[in-house]
Design a protein around this motif. Sequence first.
Motif, PDB file in Angstrom:
ATOM      1  N   GLY A   1       0.754  -1.164  -0.041  1.00 55.12           N
ATOM      2  CA  GLY A   1      -0.123  -0.085  -0.031  1.00 55.12           C
ATOM      3  C   GLY A   1       0.933   1.208   0.133  1.00 55.12           C
ATOM      4  O   GLY A   1       1.923   1.388   0.595  1.00 55.12           O
ATOM      5  N   GLU A   2       0.344   2.230  -0.716  1.00 57.02           N
ATOM      6  CA  GLU A   2       0.915   3.367  -0.860  1.00 57.02           C
ATOM      7  C   GLU A   2       0.389   4.264   0.398  1.00 57.02           C
ATOM      8  O   GLU A   2      -0.670   4.197   0.826  1.00 57.02           O
ATOM      9  N   ILE A   3       1.453   5.298   0.878  1.00 54.48           N
ATOM     10  CA  ILE A   3       1.135   6.147   2.084  1.00 54.48           C
ATOM     11  C   ILE A   3       0.993   7.619   1.448  1.00 54.48           C
ATOM     12  O   ILE A   3       1.890   8.009   0.516  1.00 54.48           O
ATOM     13  N   SER A   4      -0.124   8.255   1.607  1.00 49.23           N
ATOM     14  CA  SER A   4      -0.555   9.484   1.213  1.00 49.23           C
ATOM     15  C   SER A   4       0.522  10.417   1.701  1.00 49.23           C
ATOM     16  O   SER A   4       0.499  10.562   2.867  1.00 49.23           O
ATOM     17  N   GLN A   5       1.068  11.497   0.709  1.00 53.80           N
ATOM     18  CA  GLN A   5       1.834  12.460   1.343  1.00 53.80           C
ATOM     19  C   GLN A   5       1.108  13.531   1.266  1.00 53.80           C
ATOM     20  O   GLN A   5       1.665  15.031   1.381  1.00 53.80           O
ATOM     21  N   ALA A   6      -0.111  13.460   1.138  1.00 57.88           N
ATOM     22  CA  ALA A   6      -1.019  14.827   0.892  1.00 57.88           C
ATOM     23  C   ALA A   6      -1.070  15.588   2.337  1.00 57.88           C
ATOM     24  O   ALA A   6      -0.890  15.156   3.181  1.00 57.88           O
ATOM     25  N   GLN A   7      -1.065  16.944   2.079  1.00 61.25           N
ATOM     26  CA  GLN A   7      -1.198  17.868   3.280  1.00 61.25           C
ATOM     27  C   GLN A   7      -2.609  17.826   3.974  1.00 61.25           C
ATOM     28  O   GLN A   7      -3.463  17.608   3.257  1.00 61.25           O
ATOM     29  N   PRO A   8      -2.485  17.404   5.381  1.00 52.63           N
ATOM     30  CA  PRO A   8      -3.882  17.501   5.783  1.00 52.63           C
ATOM     31  C   PRO A   8      -4.646  18.645   5.573  1.00 52.63           C
ATOM     32  O   PRO A   8      -4.225  19.928   5.597  1.00 52.63           O
ATOM     33  N   PRO A   9      -5.985  18.410   5.718  1.00 54.16           N
ATOM     34  CA  PRO A   9      -6.906  19.544   5.325  1.00 54.16           C
ATOM     35  C   PRO A   9      -6.706  20.971   6.216  1.00 54.16           C
ATOM     36  O   PRO A   9      -6.764  22.090   5.751  1.00 54.16           O
ATOM     37  N   LEU A  10      -6.633  20.618   7.533  1.00 55.14           N
ATOM     38  CA  LEU A  10      -6.547  21.808   8.335  1.00 55.14           C
ATOM     39  C   LEU A  10      -5.122  22.503   8.066  1.00 55.14           C
ATOM     40  O   LEU A  10      -5.309  23.826   8.053  1.00 55.14           O
ATOM     41  N   GLU A  11      -4.271  21.816   7.818  1.00 55.38           N
ATOM     42  CA  GLU A  11      -2.926  22.569   7.518  1.00 55.38           C
ATOM     43  C   GLU A  11      -3.158  23.474   6.257  1.00 55.38           C
ATOM     44  O   GLU A  11      -2.475  24.521   5.983  1.00 55.38           O
ATOM     45  N   ALA A  12      -3.567  22.920   5.338  1.00 52.81           N
ATOM     46  CA  ALA A  12      -3.910  23.269   4.049  1.00 52.81           C
ATOM     47  C   ALA A  12      -4.893  24.586   4.094  1.00 52.81           C
ATOM     48  O   ALA A  12      -4.319  25.854   3.512  1.00 52.81           O
ATOM     49  N   PHE A  13      -5.983  24.546   5.257  1.00 54.12           N
ATOM     50  CA  PHE A  13      -6.795  25.749   5.475  1.00 54.12           C
ATOM     51  C   PHE A  13      -5.875  26.807   5.988  1.00 54.12           C
ATOM     52  O   PHE A  13      -5.932  27.999   5.576  1.00 54.12           O
ATOM     53  N   LEU A  14      -4.699  26.354   7.060  1.00 54.47           N
ATOM     54  CA  LEU A  14      -4.083  27.544   7.857  1.00 54.47           C
ATOM     55  C   LEU A  14      -3.233  28.198   6.843  1.00 54.47           C
ATOM     56  O   LEU A  14      -2.815  29.449   7.089  1.00 54.47           O
ATOM     57  N   ASP A  15      -2.642  27.130   6.122  1.00 54.97           N
ATOM     58  CA  ASP A  15      -1.584  27.851   4.834  1.00 54.97           C
ATOM     59  C   ASP A  15      -2.276  28.979   4.049  1.00 54.97           C
ATOM     60  O   ASP A  15      -1.625  29.980   3.717  1.00 54.97           O
ATOM     61  N   LYS A  16      -3.642  28.611   3.662  1.00 57.78           N
ATOM     62  CA  LYS A  16      -4.246  29.418   2.556  1.00 57.78           C
ATOM     63  C   LYS A  16      -4.616  30.569   3.162  1.00 57.78           C
ATOM     64  O   LYS A  16      -4.792  31.905   2.626  1.00 57.78           O
TER      65      LYS A  16
END
Length: 174
Positions: A1-16
């Motif tokens: 299985g692959e491990i997702s390297q995507a940024q968590p949604p909360l961190e994405a919101f805070l960055d934006k």
Amino acid sequence: GEISQAQPPLEAFLDKHQMKLIALAAILAVFAVCYVVYQGLEESAAQSAGNALVSSEDIMGYQSIVNNHSGTAAAYSAKILLAEEQWKDGQEDDSIQSLRNFIESESSHPARPSAQASLAAKLESQGKIDEAEKIFTDLTDDPAASYLAPYAWISLGDLRLEKGDAEAATAAYE
């Protein structure tokens, strides 16, 4: 299985929205500081008015409080004390007008029923029986003035007796 390297949604919101959140926090802090300063100024004005009321002993002192500290509890008290001092000083019409002004402008003030009783008694002493009778009747009907109802009923009995209506006086006394 692959491990997702995507940024968590909360961190994405805070960055934006990081700058917007910082600005919002700064605005809230400014409003909080303004509120504290405003409350302090109001408290200081109330204390100043209270000190002035305690040191006042004459018409000029009470009038000064009414004029310079409007909206404070001390100014409301000063209006009633001013009317009493005017009455003692022989300024009966001014005293009555001061009480009328207080009663008309301060419809929810706790001292309003007392001011009404004082006004009615002053009108009675001037022989204005009908006006006094109406005010005493209003006091008997006002739930906020229930502590004055016995005085108002006795006064109504006296007024009605003065008018020669013994039956109505007896009803008021009862």
